[in-house]
Design an enzyme around this catalytic site. Sequence first.
Site, PDB file in Angstrom:
ATOM      1  N   ASP A 164     -22.012 -18.863  17.805  1.00 41.34           N
ATOM      2  CA  ASP A 164     -23.056 -19.852  18.031  1.00 41.34           C
ATOM      3  C   ASP A 164     -22.537 -20.940  18.969  1.00 41.34           C
ATOM      4  O   ASP A 164     -21.442 -21.465  18.777  1.00 41.34           O
ATOM      5  CB  ASP A 164     -23.481 -20.472  16.694  1.00 41.34           C
ATOM      6  CG  ASP A 164     -24.753 -21.283  16.827  1.00 41.34           C
ATOM      7  OD1 ASP A 164     -25.499 -21.060  17.795  1.00 41.34           O
ATOM      8  OD2 ASP A 164     -25.009 -22.135  15.951  1.00 41.34           O
ATOM      9  N   SER A 175     -18.597 -25.451  12.725  1.00 43.50           N
ATOM     10  CA  SER A 175     -18.907 -24.629  11.562  1.00 43.50           C
ATOM     11  C   SER A 175     -17.704 -24.686  10.620  1.00 43.50           C
ATOM     12  O   SER A 175     -17.178 -25.756  10.362  1.00 43.50           O
ATOM     13  CB  SER A 175     -19.222 -23.199  12.015  1.00 43.50           C
ATOM     14  OG  SER A 175     -19.646 -22.413  10.913  1.00 43.50           O
ATOM     15  N   HIS A 182     -22.849 -26.419  10.841  1.00 52.55           N
ATOM     16  CA  HIS A 182     -23.464 -25.397   9.995  1.00 52.55           C
ATOM     17  C   HIS A 182     -23.360 -25.816   8.534  1.00 52.55           C
ATOM     18  O   HIS A 182     -22.269 -26.037   8.008  1.00 52.55           O
ATOM     19  CB  HIS A 182     -22.755 -24.052  10.194  1.00 52.55           C
ATOM     20  CG  HIS A 182     -23.021 -23.446  11.537  1.00 52.55           C
ATOM     21  ND1 HIS A 182     -22.394 -22.311  11.985  1.00 52.55           N
ATOM     22  CD2 HIS A 182     -23.850 -23.833  12.537  1.00 52.55           C
ATOM     23  CE1 HIS A 182     -22.818 -22.017  13.196  1.00 52.55           C
ATOM     24  NE2 HIS A 182     -23.707 -22.932  13.562  1.00 52.55           N
TER      25      HIS A 182
END
Length: 988
Positions: free
Chosen positions: A159, A40, A67
């Site tokens: 996540d 991310s 992401h």
Amino acid sequence: MTTDTEGPHPATAAEPAAKQPARRSSQIDDDLVIVGIGASAGGLEALRGLLSGLPTDVNIAYVIAQHLHPTHRSMLIDLLRSHTKLEVVEAKNREPVCAGRVYVTPPGRNVSIANGRMKLTKTSREVGPKPSVDQFFTALAENVGERAVGIILSGTGSDGALGVRAIKAHGGFTMAQAIESAKFDGMPHAAINTGDVDLVLPPHRIGPELRDLLKHPRSAPLPFPEDDTLGDVQRILRLLLTRTGCDFSDYKPNTLNRRIQRRMAIHKLPELGEYLRYVEESPKEAWDLGRDILVSVTAFFRDPEAFQVLEKALVASLDKKERGEQIRVWVPGCATGEEAYSIAILLDKLLRSRPRGVSVQIFGTDLDENAILHARRGVYPITSLAGIDPALRKRCFISTQSAYQVIKPIREMVVFARHDLVKDPPFSHLDLISCRNVLIYFNSRLQQRIIPLFHQVIEPNGYLLLGKSESIVAFSELFEQVDRKWRLFRRRPETSSSAQGHDYHPYRIPITAPTATRKREQRHSMQEIINHAIADAYAPLAVLIDERMQVRHVRGDISAYLRLSAGDLDLNIVNLARDELRTDLRTLLYRVSRDHTPLKSRRLQVGTGSNVVRLSLHARPVRMSEEEGWLIAVIFQEELGDDIQEADVPVVDLSEDARIAELEKEVTDTREQLQTTVEELETTNEELQSINEELQSANEELHSANEELQTSNEELQSANEELHTLNEALQIKSAEVAMTSADIENVLKSIGFPMLVVDRDLRITRATPAADQLFDLSSILSRPVVTGVPSTVSLPGLRSELLQVMETDQPLESELVQGKTIYWKRILPYYAEEGAIVGAILMFLDQTSLHTAEKALRERESYLAAILNNYLYGIISIDETGCIESFNVAAERIFGYRASEAIGQNVNLLLPAPERDRHSGYIQRYLKTGESHIMGKSRRVVASNKAGKHITIHLTLTEWKEGGRRSFIGLIYAPDEQIILPPSPTPH
């Protein structure tokens, strides 16, 4: 406890695949390893370091789930291609997964692997990470098992933590970026905190470590001598028992083999004996291996259809409870608590709709202490709440910084504790045991101990919920099946064999009941005492049996009528009956079970001589409850008088004709039952085939059913992560633009002649510093029209020349004289990136020095030519091949050839035949060896003039080198010839 399923052992030793075309197939290769990479914010920098060290010569495919903002075009592929020799491509739906490639998930799509192909689905509109790393890792683990590798890099949030657990549960490897090297440590920190990350490394070290991991073979089974207590595996299990207190000796060998081989691969230990020594020397390794065996994976409301079936069962249990009573549930192998909390949420929902004053007590137990601590906190990431209805989530969870916590009333329903299902006493008075995907790791010996234990501690008509891969076929006398697909069973009333097969002594947790309830129970106990006293005095002998003719309860001493036979225990009443009673008893029970009416047999006689007993058999159907079904009470009525009979109970006619008719009827009914059984078997086979087809179809589809739910704050966080990524890309592009601009400026400054660049409107866009010599650019505003700028040179027709070049795409060149300065003016077209002409380049090359040099060169050439042509000796120059390059006037007089006739010819033209070969040999030997007997020396040579006359000359050869080119110059003197002085040069 673990929640994965048993599966084959894929090979993980990678084969060389460098510089080979990517393999494509509709099915995934048996040895292809798929590495999932989750990242991310700050992930771009980490991905560069990771990709630069990834192995390129092994059978691995890489899939990046970074992401990204779902609506922004990503430049990630372009930014990564320069950092690896692997092919970096965008993942496409249903594309086969090939080794040697790096697949990048496109924006707005979740990625999965199904049946050897990429599976892309649209991300949900709800807040949450996009794409979901948890969803990708979970699907990857379920599809490729031990050939899955999960890597978590820099990023915010949590996540990927759940996905790491799934990969490890299925036997794959997990890695995370070291915290100190991560720009944002949220994702790596969350993954490491699960305790399921195998290696924590900086990105540049992950690739080499990955290569070493995959070199270790894990397909060969380890020696597992169950009867040999001195085997290496058994020694390892003993160490685990000593250090962790966990006894894994009755776990399935396949499970233990896979977990041990996995630890051997992590530590690069090829031999089992080496790993045994490592466990002996490292106490921590015993705990790590124990955690691998007990890897904790679960989910909220896993298999929603199973919870729908369970809800109906819990409704039935609640309806039987009275005010002040308690419903008790046990969840062995609860892992991090999601299953236990799911049941608590379901019961809370039911109690809200059915307020009955019933309390709830749920026990969640597991061997993994870390999992129990996590369960007690009740804090879970948003990605783990996908299986919860939004209304339930809103009511049963409270939002924290980046996660959700179960509300206090729900947490108070559940008690979590460390508990060993193998050796610790169980909980009791249970209405439900939910033991899903735990028994699959136990061998049959341990299962034969556990399942009767469950029967003992579950209340009558209580329930047992198992996993989809588990069954209790061998214990059908203990539990009846409620739902075949979702493995829900109901406890049968206890039989005399219920408690056999295990050595547990369960403890009971005291439950304080209200005073009224205790008094009611006390009154019932006194009434039962009186009833028992009267029954002992007057009641006949009796036996209670179920619909399968199994003895469930005995009243009095019936040893005179029923006897146990040698061998395995058989509680079928017909098999236990004496021979004199067996025929009548079988017929009587058949009629009563069919018609559900009380019947009695004819008068029977048991024994011989003085021990003869006359009796009749009475059979009465009994309906205990809807759940229990029909039971039959068999009463042995001894007859002391003559024909003592009950008026309201018919006697079974056992005359010969009636007996034959009865037997024929029984045979007919048996045939009908057999036909029904055959039809049911065929139906079952069809259903099994249908289930098998459904499972195969399900394997081809996504197994990612987790729905992403997050708050608006997390949406902002996701957008912020994308901005970080875009900002990094923008910084790279800005740096590239700045570098390119700097290069252009340096090039312009290094150009020492005036040059202007104009656009199609003839406005100056760039100029070299030397352009100030011809144009006054200092006092003009930016981007002036070139024809309006004051100039020190006259440029007539400049506008038309510039437009002509831009229209015709042909350059123009001309000479421009300004005083003593001479310029070479060149106008060239200026091209854009796509090839279109967008302007022109105007250059002024100062040719003054060149003109001066050319003039001086011409004068010197004339001077040298005059000297050469007036020299008294002949001068001839040849190249390495003997070709004449120059021929002066004296040589013309000696040989009679004009210079124009000799230049370009071979020097053999001037030599007779014998001298040609000798002269050529001298030259060739010198060229090869550098040795010479003639170079720089004067010698007599016989030559030949144009008339063919032989003449004697004195020849001196000298070598001349210039720019890598070699020539030979011959100085010729002819003493026998009359030297005529050349005439004076004629003035030109």
